[in-house]
Write a protein that holds these residues in place. Sequence first.
Motif, short mmCIF file in Angstrom:
data_model
loop_
_atom_site.label_atom_id
_atom_site.label_comp_id
_atom_site.label_asym_id
_atom_site.label_seq_id
_atom_site.Cartn_x
_atom_site.Cartn_y
_atom_site.Cartn_z
N GLN A 63 1.00 -1.31 -0.22
CA GLN A 63 -0.08 -0.18 0.19
C GLN A 63 0.81 1.28 -0.04
O GLN A 63 0.51 2.24 -0.70
N LEU A 64 1.86 1.25 0.82
CA LEU A 64 2.89 2.63 0.56
C LEU A 64 3.45 2.48 -0.67
O LEU A 64 3.51 3.74 -1.24
N ALA A 65 3.97 1.52 -1.24
CA ALA A 65 4.28 1.65 -2.74
C ALA A 65 3.45 2.21 -3.74
O ALA A 65 3.83 3.22 -4.55
N VAL A 66 2.19 1.82 -3.37
CA VAL A 66 1.36 2.35 -4.75
C VAL A 66 1.06 3.76 -4.17
O VAL A 66 0.90 4.61 -5.04
N ALA A 67 0.98 4.49 -2.92
CA ALA A 67 0.90 5.87 -2.56
C ALA A 67 2.11 6.48 -3.02
O ALA A 67 1.82 7.70 -3.51
N MET A 68 3.28 5.85 -2.78
CA MET A 68 4.39 6.68 -3.37
C MET A 68 4.38 6.70 -4.76
O MET A 68 4.82 8.05 -5.27
N ARG A 105 1.91 9.60 -5.70
CA ARG A 105 2.39 10.92 -5.63
C ARG A 105 3.75 11.40 -6.39
O ARG A 105 4.40 12.24 -6.10
N GLY A 106 3.93 10.46 -7.24
CA GLY A 106 5.20 10.72 -8.27
C GLY A 106 6.68 10.87 -7.56
O GLY A 106 7.53 11.49 -8.03
#
Length: 242
Positions: A193-198, A201-202
Motif C-alpha cells: 500500500q505504501l508503494a502504491v501511495a508513493m 505521488r510521483g
Amino acid sequence: MRLDPRTKMVMVICLTSLALMYNTPGQLLLILAVTVALLIIFSFKPGAIWGYLKPFLSLMLFLFIIQSIFSPGNQVLFSVGAVPLLTVEGMIAGASVVLRIIVITAAAMLFTTFSSRDFILGLVQWKVPYELAFMVLIALRFLPVFRDELINVVTAVQLRGVELKKVPWGQKIAMYRRLAFPVVYRTMLKAEQLAVAMEARGFRAFPRRTYLRQLHFRRADYVVMLASAAITILLAVGHFIW
C-alpha cells in the motif's frame, strides 16, 4: 536541548558502536544508563522504552536461555552427567546479548525525537541519495508497524480463548512460529500500500528535489558531535589495548 538531527544520528552511531564492541553486562549497563539519560534530556518518556520492549520480552528470554546453555564456560552451575548445561560464563554471555539489544533499541529511539522530514533532510545534506535516505526511514518506521501487527495477532489469539500465560513453553514457541506468517503477510500488505501511495505521488518523477528549508549546525552541535566521536574513539582504543 535542541540539536540538529544529524548530531543525534552521530550520537546513535556512537552508542550502537559501543554496544556492539563491549561484551560484559557492566559495560553495557553503563551505556544503557547514558542512553536513557540522553532520552530524558531530549524529552523522551522513559516509560515508553518499556512499551517498545515489552512485546519482545519472550524473544529476549529465549535468547538469554539459548546463549546461557550453548556458551562454554568453566564455572558450571548445572549439568546433566558430564555435560554442562549452565555456566556462569554462559549466563554472562546471555545477559550481554539481551542488554545489547536493549541498548540498540533505546539508542534508536533518539530518532523519534525529531521528525521524519528532518531525518531525510539531514541525510540528503550529507550527500546521501534521496532514494536511499527514504529507504532507511521506511525501514525504521516499519519496526513499530511490525510490533503493532504482532500485538494485534496475539490479541486475536487471546480473544479466541487461548491464555498464553498457561500455555507450556514448548507449545508457546510452536504457536509463535505459526503466528509469524500472518504478521509478515500483513506487514507486506502495508508495504505494498505504501508503494502504491508513493507511485501515486510521483516518487522519483524528477532526478532532483528541492526543499523548503535547510538544516544548519550550531556551536552546540559541533561540540556534541566532537565530544561523542572523541569519547567513542578513546573507549574503543582503550578496549582493544587493555
